[in-house]
Every structure is written in C-alpha cells, then in structure tokens.
Design an enzyme around this catalytic site. Structure first.
Site, PDB file in Angstrom:
ATOM      1  N   ASP A 182       0.864  -1.169   0.000  1.00 45.40           N
ATOM      2  CA  ASP A 182       0.000   0.000   0.000  1.00 45.40           C
ATOM      3  C   ASP A 182       0.914   1.236   0.000  1.00 45.40           C
ATOM      4  OD1 ASP A 182      -3.179   0.604   1.661  1.00 45.40           O
ATOM      5  OD2 ASP A 182      -2.102   1.755   0.149  1.00 45.40           O
TER       6      ASP A 182
HETATM    7  C1  GLC Z   1      -4.412   4.238  -0.047  1.00 44.37           C
HETATM    8  C2  GLC Z   1      -5.274   3.064   0.359  1.00 44.37           C
HETATM    9  C3  GLC Z   1      -5.371   2.001  -0.700  1.00 44.37           C
HETATM   10  C4  GLC Z   1      -5.327   2.650  -2.075  1.00 44.37           C
HETATM   11  C5  GLC Z   1      -3.926   3.229  -2.239  1.00 44.37           C
HETATM   12  C6  GLC Z   1      -3.751   3.924  -3.592  1.00 44.37           C
HETATM   13  O1  GLC Z   1      -3.673   4.694   1.045  1.00 44.37           O
HETATM   14  O2  GLC Z   1      -4.994   2.437   1.597  1.00 44.37           O
HETATM   15  O3  GLC Z   1      -6.599   1.297  -0.481  1.00 44.37           O
HETATM   16  O4  GLC Z   1      -5.578   1.693  -3.075  1.00 44.37           O
HETATM   17  O5  GLC Z   1      -3.601   4.121  -1.193  1.00 44.37           O
HETATM   18  O6  GLC Z   1      -4.566   5.040  -3.663  1.00 44.37           O
END
Ligand code: GLC
Length: 722
Positions: A265
């Site tokens: 993430d």
């Molecule tokens: C965010 C979220 C994740 C998302 C990613 C990209 O922090 O936790 O669910 O897909 O970043 O935006």
C-alpha cells in the site's frame, strides 16, 4: 509472450532495469505526457532516467492522457517494456455504483459482478489496466471510516461478494480481455480490525480467529484468480503485513497458492521504519522484498536500490528478478507487450462513460442497496399526490457518491429534488441545517416547509469527506444539529420519513424512535437520488438487508452476529439481580438496534417453516433445508432468506451462528414460497488448534431467517456412518 521469452527479456535487463519494474510512482510523476521531477521525487534522489525506469504508475486515467504518457514513456524504454497504469476504481469509474458496503446490502452477487464489469469497461477504455479493488476486509467497527469499502461483517457474504467483484473486473478468468481490467484484492490482511476503530491502528487477533473469520474473503478472491494482492498498513501477529513472511510467503503464496503480483500500500514499505521493524529504508526494502512484496508503491525504498545496486547479495538479486518477472508476466497477461495501448479507446470511452446502460446498472444497484428499517403504520410508500417537504443537509448537498468515487464528480447526477419531483406532485426543499452547522433562517425555513406539506422526508447523515480512509470517529451519533432539526420536525406531528445517507452504521438512538419510516442509504452512487425517490413512492420495493449490525451505542462495539456463546450467555432478559452474573451490559440491552441481515419489504413477509430432509448425515454428505416464506399482504415483496448453522461442540469455541447461504427471493402477493438450500457438510469445516480446517462429527443446528436474529431452527448430526 511465453515464459521463455520473459526469461530472455529478464536476461537482457540490467539489475537497475529489473528494480525499475518494482517501482510504482504517483500520477504527478508524469505531467503533460512527460516524466516530471518534482517534490517527493527530488527528495528521494530520483533522476529523470529513474522516473522513466519505473514499471507502473497509479492515479493516471483518461484515454488521451494515458496514450500521451505511454507513447512518451516507450520512447525512453530501452527494451520497450510498457508502463502499467493502476487506479482506485473501487465502486465505479465515472458512473459510480453504491459503495461496497451498500453492495453488500444488496445480497446480490450477480449484481455486484455486473457493477464491477461496468466499471471495468469504462476504466479500460480510459486506459486503466489494474484496479485497487475489491477491498474485502472483514469489518465490525463502524468507528473505522473504511467500513464503507468492505461488504460487511460476515465472512461468507464477503467471500461471495469478493469472488463476484473479481470476476466482474477481470472477466471470468485471469486473462482480462480489452474490456476488463486486473483486480487487486486488498488489504492483506485484517486491516478492518484496528483497535478502537482507529485508522492504521494495531491489529492483534489470534491466528486461529484470523483464519476462521478474516481470511476466507481474501481466499475467495485469490481462488477467483485476482491477479494482484495489496498489503495492508497494519501489523498482524506482531509484524507489519508488508514485512510479514508468515502472512505473505507461508499463507498467501504457499497456502493460498497465489502467484500474482503483491503490491504494497502507499508508502507502506518506508513505514516499516516508523513501525519499528526496520532501521533504514534499505533494511525496509530488504524486509519487504524478502516477504515477497513485488511492487513498492511510492515509498522509494526499492528505488533506493538504484543507488546501491552494486552491493546486492545473490539472494536479493534473485528476489528482485523473481519480482520483476511477476510484473512482466502481469503486463504480458494484460496484452501490453502486444499492444501497449490495450483497451484504451477514445471513442468507446466517450460512449461508455455514464452511458444509459451503465446508469441502468447503477440505478438497479442503488435501489437494491437501500434498507428499510422501519415502516410504522405502513406510512410508506407515499402516494404520488403526497405533498413532500424534503429537508436535511443531504437534500441540498446531494452528496450521494461516497469516498473513492474516482471520476464520479465529472458526471452530471440527478438531484434529490429532481428525482422527488419526478415521483411526487408537490415537493418543497429546505435543508434546515448543514451537516454540522445550523442557522436560524435555514432551520425556520425547513420548519415552515414542513408545516406546509403533508409528509416530511429528512435526508440526514455525513458527507463523503467524513467516510473512507483516515475518517475514524469516536462518536457515531448523527450530528447534534441534525438531531435538533429532527426533534423539531417530530414535534410537528406529521409523518416523518428519515433517510440516513452515510458510509457507515450510525448510533441512531432517539432518531429511530422519532422516525415513522426509516431507510438506510449507504452512499448509493450516481443514481442514488432516483433510487431513494422511487423507493418512497413505491415504484421500487425495498429489498436491501444490513451487511453490518447497527449498534445501540459506541459502547456496544464490536457488536456482530457471529459471536461466541461465552460461558455465561445472555439468552433471556435478566429479571433481577440473581441474573446479574451473565455476559451483558447493565446499562443497555445486549442486542444491536438492528441485526445483521435485517431489512423490511413493503409486503408482510413471514418465515413460517424450516424443514430438513434428514437428521443424520456423513461428512461427505449434504442436507436439504427448505424454508417457507409467506406473503401475507396484497403487494409482492422481495426478501433475503438466510441460512445459518451452529456447531454445538468443537475443539475450539464456535460462533452461535455462521451464515452458509442466502437467497434473494420475490414472493407474489398472498402467496407462499418454498426456498430450498442444499448444504454440503464440507461447508461446515472450522479451523482447529492445528490451524487446519476440517469438519467435526456431532450435533449441528441449522437456522433460517430473514435476518440473523429472528430464525427458525432444526438440527442434524454428522456421523462417521449414517
Ligand atoms: C491508499 C489506500 C489504498 C489505495 C492506495 C492507492 O492509502 O490504503 O486502499 O488503493 O492508497 O490510492
């Protein structure tokens, strides 16, 4: 491209180029079609060349934009390896369907699949290759803002919905064609169980409970061939998921047999330092790579290998090649080597985006996601001639999309006023209050409108901005200003219909008492307004059922249906002090305000029978359970018949109920319907102390209900031999 060709390509790649495939940059890395060195990229020693070496980007979409970026990027790629475009197409691209928690309320996996397929068509035409969805984290704490992204508190419903969404995004296999995109199931794992419902907080559950209740939905998504998995921010079993070898190598890759791409993430690799399991960015990178994380989303930990590539150990060199290979295989699976512009199509994009066909799917999903909780005196539906006062902050904000609504703001949306005017002869709109502020003039205008009209429809709740990531709350009541307005409206002694529009269960308290009609509208998306108006006019009959229990208070959380019995269960209402030594609160009823699976229809639907075809069965057998639903009214109605089981004795404690199946059924007026379930004994397997799932012999209860709390039950025994 065959595996051999990919191996040959890897042989040609320098270690720096291989590491490049493991780097994902944010959208601002490519502006006006070119790589732009700015802010975080400078701070992290990224050169222009490094930027063009990155293998994927997140957050860029739109046919022309993607075409420009890809075209320019390929001129800088020595080996013509295309850039991979990923985005958060969580519940729609431009046509936004209900938030996933609302999809859960539909109890309609086929519809969930349709909505994901629609989003895939719109986004692939817009140049997206991978979506960061479905999010399948089990959630039991509405203080956590991201409950909106899950399909709820039930492992079974979540697993069914996970499979449906992966199939919708990818097509029915793991080679998405040009109208489909790769799914990325997230967040692995158990991100939905943060202590206190506080965002990014510690998750500390036993491996046994994780496997029994949290793992099934991820497993279903991997079985449905989700091409990617995303790591979660939280710790699990004492180690942050992004560096957790047990979780990623032992459980995900070996046990679940996942061979796809594992992406971190956002900045989660660098956060290993703050978690306190890495002393440097280099160590964080080593730990994530050793755990099998293939792509580093915007933490620059892997990028820093570019600077230190010279002294990589043979093991890390091997891991880098292995991860780079998985990324190249994904690009090949998506057909990018044959056509770097796969799916991307300005004409289709123009036709698809917010097409009437897509809006029809979004409308159906919105209609089926609305949950009727209360209909005192059958105040609903309202006749066309009813004079409506439309009040509450949502009546004027029309904030119906919810968080993670990608390009939804770009699409013209039917307003609540226009939708109600289509259904009712006379509509006056006066919001009466903002979400968190009230002015005398607004308040008085709403009271005046209510006095003038026959029925008050109050649309209350929270805005999309107070839902989703980093939106944890300690107080789940509706804001005081809104409750103040509702109390004043109640005192007018006119029919009061309350529609809660939010991304989470709220503590409704006295609002539940004041409302004659009460509807829960979990952000219903682009077509939310007509869906709500049609439901109130009876053009559509309510069929949604709660995917999460509604707590009576924050103090009750976590409150969920599949709890354990404890040694002192409260199975009745205590009468006097003798009963005080039971598992209960002394200041509140023990049950939720509304249970999991609850939802009313306009018809009077009653469950009148639960039959089983045998009372003993062997482990390889199955039982047939027949439920009878009676419609004791003059109007047709749809409901969800839920099948639960309970294992009476096990090596470990067992939930008092586990949902095993559900069927959404329409029952004609004045008729009854027999609903048959075939339950295989294999479905009753539970996790044992050796962490293995298997079926126990012994007595089981089987229950059928139109919600988790009001059930009819019978029992059967699983024996070695019948
Ligand atoms: C965010 C979220 C994740 C998302 C990613 C990209 O922090 O936790 O669910 O897909 O970043 O935006």
């Amino acid at each position: 491209m065959s595996e051999q060709k990919i191996e040959k390509l890897l042989d040609k790649m320098t270690i720096t180029e291989q590491i490049g495939q493991l780097i994902q940059l944010s959208a601002d890395a490519f502006q006006h079609g070119k790589a732009v060195i700015s802010g975080p990229f400078v701070a992290n020693h990224m050169s222009q060349e490094d930027m063009y070496n990155a293998g994927s980007v997140l957050g860029i979409s739109g046919a022309k934009t993607v075409r420009d970026v890809q075209s320019d990027y390929l001129t800088h790629s020595r080996l013509h390896i295309p850039l991979l475009f990923m985005a958060d197409v969580v519940h729609g691209y431009e046509t936004i369907y209900p938030i996933p928690l609302a999809l859960g309320a539909t109890f309609n996996p086929e519809l969930a699949k349709q909505t994901a397929a629609m989003a895939a068509r719109e986004s692939s035409a817009g140049g997206v290759h991978v979506t960061f969805a479905p999010m399948v984290d089990l959630v039991r704490d509405p203080r956590w803002g991201r409950v909106m992204e899950s399909t709820g508190e039930d492992p079974y419903l979540n697993a069914v919905m996970a499979e449906a969404q992966v199939a919708g995004f990818q097509g029915d296999d793991d080679t998405p064609d040009q109208q489909h995109i790769a799914a990325c199931v997230k967040h692995f794992a158990a991100y939905g169980a943060p202590e206190g419902g506080k965002e990014y907080n510690t998750v500390d559950i036993s491996e046994w409970r994780f496997r029994e209740q949290y793992l099934p939905a991820y497993e279903a998504a991997v079985k449905a061939k989700s091409l990617l998995v995303m790591t979660s921010f939280n710790t699990l079993f004492g180690v942050p998921a992004t560096a957790n070898q047990k979780l990623m190598r032992d459980i995900l890759r070996r046990e679940l047999d996942f061979h796809g791409v594992l992406i971190s993430d956002w900045a989660a690799i660098a956060e290993l330092i703050k978690h306190g399991v890495a002393g440097s960015l280099r160590e964080a990178a080593d730990k994530a790579l050793s755990a099998g994380v293939d792509i580093d989303m915007m933490s620059f930990a892997y990028a820093r290998y570019l600077a230190e590539a010279a002294d990589l150990s043979p093991e890390l060199t091997r891991l880098i090649r292995q991860s780079a290979k998985r990324v190249l295989v994904l690009k090949d699976t998506l057909g990018l080597f044959d056509d770097p512009f796969r799916g991307l199509n300005e004409e289709i994009e123009a036709k698809e985006l917010s097409s009437s066909a897509n809006r029809a799917v979004a409308l159906k999903a919105a209609e089926e996601s609305l949950v009727l909780l209360k209909n005192q005196g059958n105040v609903l539906p309202l006749s066309h001639s009813t004079r409506i006062a439309l009040v509450g902050p949502v009546a004027s904000s029309n904030d119906l999309l919810g968080s993670w609504s990608w390009k939804g703001e770009n699409a013209p949306m039917p307003t609540l006023e226009s939708a109600f005017r289509s259904e009712f002869a006379s509509v006056l709109v006066a919001s009466g209050t903002d979400y968190h502020a009230i002015t005398k003039s607004k308040f008085n205008a709403a009271i005046a409108a209510a006095r003038q009209q026959d029925v008050i429809v109050a649309l209350v709740g929270l805005p999309s901005s107070e839902s989703g990531e980093s939106s944890s709350l300690t107080d789940l009541q509706l804001p005081a200003e809104q409750r103040q307005l509702l109390k004043a409206l109640r005192d007018l002694n006119k029919p009061l219909i309350v529609v809660v529009v939010s991304g989470r269960p709220h503590v409704l308290g006295e609002v539940n008492d004041w409302a004659d009609g009460l509807i829960y509208a979990l952000f219903p998306g682009t077509m939310g307004a007509p869906a709500i108006a049609k439901l109130l006019s009876g053009a559509v009959s309510p069929s949604g059922h709660l995917p999460m229990s509604l707590p009576r208070s924050v103090g009750q959380i976590p409150v969920y249906y599949n709890h354990f019995n404890t040694g002192r269960p409260l199975t009745y209402t205590p009468t006097d002090d003798q009963d005080r030594y039971l598992s209960r609160y002394i200041d509140s009823p023990d049950t939720p305000l509304y249970p999991f699976g609850f939802g009313l229809s306009y018809a009077d639907l009653v469950l009148t029978g639960c039959q089983i075809d045998r009372d003993t069965v062997t482990k390889d057998g199955q039982v047939r359970v027949t439920a009878t639903v009676e419609n004791r009214s003059e109007v047709p109605g749809t409901t969800v018949v839920q099948l639960y089981t309970r294992q009476m004795v096990g090596e470990t404690v067992q939930p008092v109920q586990v949902q095993r199946a559900f069927k959404k059924v329409a029952v004609p007026a004045n008729q009854s319907l027999k609903v048959e379930f075939v339950l295989s004994v294999a479905q009753l397997a539970s996790v044992h102390l050796d962490m293995k799932r298997r079926v126990d012999l012994g007595e089981y209860q089987v229950m059928v209900g139109l919600d988790a709390a009001n059930v009819l039950s019978t029992e059967f025994v699983v024996r070695e031999v019948e």
